[in-house]
Design an enzyme around this catalytic site. Structure first.
Site, short mmCIF file in Angstrom:
data_model
loop_
_atom_site.label_atom_id
_atom_site.label_comp_id
_atom_site.label_asym_id
_atom_site.label_seq_id
_atom_site.Cartn_x
_atom_site.Cartn_y
_atom_site.Cartn_z
CG HIS A 17 -6.59 0.61 0.50
ND1 HIS A 17 -5.56 1.03 -0.33
CD2 HIS A 17 -5.97 0.07 1.59
CE1 HIS A 17 -4.41 0.77 0.23
NE2 HIS A 17 -4.62 0.18 1.39
CB CYS A 52 -0.94 0.00 1.21
SG CYS A 52 -1.85 -1.54 1.39
CG HIS A 60 -2.67 3.76 5.12
ND1 HIS A 60 -2.31 3.62 3.80
CD2 HIS A 60 -3.15 2.55 5.52
CE1 HIS A 60 -2.56 2.38 3.42
NE2 HIS A 60 -3.08 1.71 4.43
#
Length: 647
Positions: free
Chosen positions: A483, A292, A445
Site C-alpha cells: 500500500h 489513500c 483498493h
C-alpha cells in the site's frame, strides 16, 4: 466535452519502472512469453545495479557483472536473465525490509530509565561529572554543582534521576513494498541531499514525459504556456532525514534543524519540484491530499480542467516514500499493519513469509506499507490527435463522496457505495450496459485488512447485482507492491493499462484462497491470473477507500474503446492522419524504453536553467508574453456572468 486521453505513464514501485509496462510485466512474469520475460529480467537487473550495459539496444548489446567491472565476461541478454533472474525476483515486490532503510531486528531508540542512589552509600545522592557546556539552561531543583576544572562540574543529584538510554528494539513490522534492491536514484542526478520522495517524483515525472515519444518543447509550441497543469502531492510529506524526519528529530538528538528541512517536507513539494525542475511550468499547480484516495483526488481535478478546456495537458501523479520507523510505527499502533506475530497466528506458519505479507481478500491481518512514484500524461483529444500522441486509454469520470456521520474517523461508511455506483452508471452511459457487464473489471483498493476485505467486497458485489454483472473480475495490486498511500491509485491505473495491453488480469498470488467472509456471489477473484482477449477488455473501474471518508472511483476506457470514440468525433480521415503521426511518437517512445532498460534514465533536473526575470515579461490588456516561450498567454476577456452584470 473534451475527452482526457492518457498519452504517457511513468514512475517506479516495488515491481520496477512504470513506462514500457515493465512493472506490470514483473507482476505477470510467470505467464510472459520467453522473450518478454528475458527483457523484463534484463531491464530490472540493470536497474538493480547487478549488470551494466556495454552499449547498443536491448537484446543486441552485451552486459557485464557490475561488481566485477571490466574483469567480468560479456553476457547476452538471455545469459543475464538466466544468471541473475532469481536475484531480480527476490529483490522486487513486497519483501523483508532491507538494511539500507533501517534494521528491523535492532531499531535504535531511546528507552526510559530511572537511576537510583546506591543504597550502600547511605547518602541518597547520585554523583557524576558533566561538561559545563552540557548543563541544562535551568537546573532541576534537586541538582547541585561543584566545579572540577574550567570545563567540568561535579553534579550531585538528591534522589532519583530520570534518563533516556540509547537502546535497540525488535521492530514488529518487517515487510514492505520497496523499490527494486540496489536502485539508487540519488546517483542519477545532482540530488543535493533531496528527500527520497522528491527524488522519486523527478524520476517518475521524467519517465512519464519521455514515454510520450514527443519532446516537451514541441508540445508547448502547440499550446499557451498556461494551458499545462501539474496535479501532484504526497500524502504524508517527505518524512526522511532530509525533510520532516530530520526537522522533528534534530533537537531531540542534540542536532540543529537544517534550512531545507521544512520546505522539503511540505506535501505539495512533488508538484513544485516537477513544475520548477522538469516541466518549467507556468500553468496550474494543484496539490490535493485525500489519504489513500489522493491519486484519484488529483486525477479528478485534472480531468475536470481538461474537459472544460482550462488546460490542454496535465501531468497527474504522486510520490510517497513512507518506509521508515516513524510512519510504520504510527500505522502499526493503529493495528493497521501486518506484524510477524500476527502472521504466524493467522496463517499457522512457523516461518514468516514476508513475500506474502500483503494478502488482499484472503485470510489476512493487516496491510503492508509500500513506496512508489506514479505519473501520467493526459491531453485533450484534439491536441492528442494534432500531435500524434500515443493512446494508452482515457479517463471519463472520477467520483468522490464522503461518508457522512462517523463513529470512528478511520471506519468505512456509505461514501464508497456512492462512488462505485456512480462509476458503474457513468461507464454504462458512455460504453453501454453490455460493455460494463461483459468487458469491464475492477481495480479494488484491496488493502489487505480484515475490515477492508468484507466492506469493499460487499460494495462491489452489491454494485454488480444492481447492474446485472456476473463474475466481475477483481484485481488487487497491493498484493504485489504493498500500500503506497498517495500513489496507490496510480499503481492501480498502471495495472489497468497493462491489463488492456496484455489481456492478463494479475491474480492475487499471495493468497491461497479467498476468505470465507468475502462477498463474492458476483465477483471473480483469486490467486490465479485471468487471461482474456484484449478486445474483450474495454472498461476498468479504479476504487480507493481512504481514512477519514475519502472515497473515490474512476472510469478508465481501453485504447480500443477510446480510439472508437475519437473516430466518431473526428472522423476516419482525421484518425488516419493521426495514426501516421503517431508512428513517430511510438518509435521515439520505444527507443526511450530500450535506453531505460539499459540504465539510461537521466532524470530531467533543470536546476537554475532558463530563469525568468522581471524584464522578460511584457503585457497588455489582451496578452502576456514571456521571453523564451513559444506562445503568449491570452488574458481572460469573456464575462461568464453576463446575465448578472452590466458589462
Amino acid at each position: 466535452m473534451r475527452l482526457p486521453v492518457i498519452v504517457g505513464m511513468g514512475g517506479v514501485n516495488a515491481a520496477g519502472r512504470t513506462s514500457g509496462f515493465q512493472s506490470f510485466r514483473r507482476m505477470i512474469i510467470d505467464v510472459l512469453p520467453d522473450h518478454e520475460r528475458t527483457d523484463t529480467l534484463l531491464g530490472l537487473a540493470v536497474m538493480m545495479g547487478l549488470v551494466t550495459a556495454e552499449g547498443g539496444d536491448v537484446g543486441k548489446s552485451y552486459y557485464r557483472d557490475a561488481a566485477a567491472g571490466e574483469a567480468g565476461k560479456l553476457l547476452t541478454a538471455s545469459e543475464v536473465a538466466e544468471q541473475y533472474g532469481q536475484r531480480v525476483i527476490d529483490g522486487t515486490l513486497v519483501r523483508r525490509v532491507e538494511s539500507s532503510y533501517f534494521d528491523v531486528d535492532a531499531l535504535r531508540w531511546q528507552s526510559n530509565g530511572t537511576l537510583k542512589p546506591d543504597p550502600n552509600q547511605h547518602t541518597g545522592e547520585i554523583q557524576f561529572v558533566l561538561a559545563t557546556n552540557q548543563l541544562p539552561k535551568e537546573l532541576p531543583d534537586n541538582w547541585s554543582l561543584q566545579p572540577q576544572d574550567d570545563k567540568h562540574v561535579l553534579v550531585t543529584v538528591a534522589g532519583d534521576l530520570n534518563v533516556k538510554i540509547d537502546n535497540f528494539r525488535d521492530f514488529p513490522f518487517k515487510a514492505a513494498g520497496q523499490l527494486p534492491s540496489g536502485f539508487n536514484m540519488s546517483e542519477l542526478y545532482n540530488s543535493r541531499f533531496q528527500p527520497r520522495g522528491l527524488q522519486m517524483a523527478l524520476f517518475g515525472a521524467t519517465d512519464a514525459l519521455r514515454s510520450m515519444g514527443i519532446e516537451w518543447d514541441t508540445v508547448l509550441k502547440h499550446i499557451q504556456p498556461d494551458q499545462v497543469g501539474v496535479y501532484s502531492s504526497s500524502g504524508f510529506g517527505q518524512m526522511d532525514a532530509n525533510a520532516y524526519g530530520g526537522m522533528h528529530q534534530a533537537r531531540m538528538k542534540g542536532e540543529r534543524v537544517t534550512t531545507k528541512s521544512l520546505a522539503m517536507g511540505i506535501n505539495s513539494m512533488p508538484t513544485d519540484f516537477i513544475n520548477a525542475y522538469v516541466l518549467a511550468n507556468v500553468g496550474i499547480a494543484s496539490s490535493s491530499v485525500a489519504a489513500c484516495a489522493t491519486f484519484l483526488s488529483n486525477l479528478r481535478h485534472a480531468i475536470s480542467d481538461l474537459q472544460t478546456g482550462k488546460i490542454r495537458v496535465a501531468m497527474v501523479g504522486n510520490s510517497e516514500a513512507p518506509i521508515g520507523p516513524e510512519l510504520m510505527d504510527g500505522f502499526g499502533t493503529m493495528g493497521a499493519l501486518a506484524t510477524d506475530d500476527n502472521m504466524v497466528k493467522t496463517y499457522g506458519d512457523t516461518v514468516v513469509d514476508h513475500r506474502r505479507a500483503s494478502r488482499p481478500f484472503g485470510n489476512n491481518c493487516g496491510f503492508t506499507i509500500g513506496e512508489a512514484s506514479q505519473y501520467f500524461m493526459l491531453m485533450d483529444d484534439e491536441l492528442a490527435l494534432e500531435l500524434g500522441a500515443p493512446c494508452l486509454g482515457s479517463i471519463t469520470d472520477v467520483f468522490i463522496d464522503a461518508d457522512g456521520v462517523k463513529k470512528s474517523i478511520t471506519a468505512p461508511g456509505p461514501g464508497n457505495h456512492i462512488t462505485m455506483a456512480k462509476a458503474a452508471a457513468a461507464a454504462t452511459a458512455v460504453a453501454g450496459g453490455q460493455a460494463l457487464r461483459e468487458k469491464s473489471f475492477v481495480l479494488a483498493h484491496g488493502s489487505s485488512t480484515p475490515q477492508n476485505r468484507i466492506t469493499e467486497s460487499q460494495i462491489l458485489d452489491q454494485v454488480a447485482e444492481a447492474f446485472d454483472i456476473s463474475d466481475w473480475p477483481v484485481l488487487a495490486v497491493k498484493a504485489y507492491v504493498g500500500h503506497t498511500i498517495a500513489p496507490a491509485g496510480g499503481d492501480q491505473l498502471a495495472a489497468a493499462l497493462g491489463t488492456f495491453q496484455y489481456g492478463i488480469l494479475p491474480g492475487i498470488q499471495t493468497i491461497d484462497a479467498v476468505a470465507d467472509d468475502v462477498h463474492q456471489q458476483r465477483l471473480k477473484m483469486g490467486p490465479e491470473h485471468q487471461q482474456i482477449n484484449p478486445d474483450n477488455l474495454e472498461i476498468a473501474i479504479l476504487n480507493s477507500k481512504g481514512f477519514g471518508g475519502n472515497n473515490a472511483s474512476a472510469v478508465v476506457l481501453s485504447p480500443m474503446r477510446t480510439e472508437s470514440m475519437l473516430t466518431k468525433r473526428h472522423g476516419e480521415q482525421a484518425m488516419s492522419v493521426y495514426r501516421q503521426k503517431r508512428e513517430n511518437s511510438l518509435a521515439a517512445a520505444d527507443d526511450y524504453f530500450h535506453r531505460a532498460d539499459n540504465g539510461d534514465y537521466a532524470p530531467i533536473y533543470r536546476f537554475g536553467e532558463g530563469l525568468i526575470a522581471d524584464e522578460d515579461i511584457s503585457m497588455n490588456q489582451q496578452t502576456l508574453t514571456i521571453k523564451g516561450l513559444a506562445n503568449s498567454i491570452q488574458l481572460p476577456q469573456t464575462n461568464h456572468y453576463a446575465d448578472m452584470t452590466d458589462n
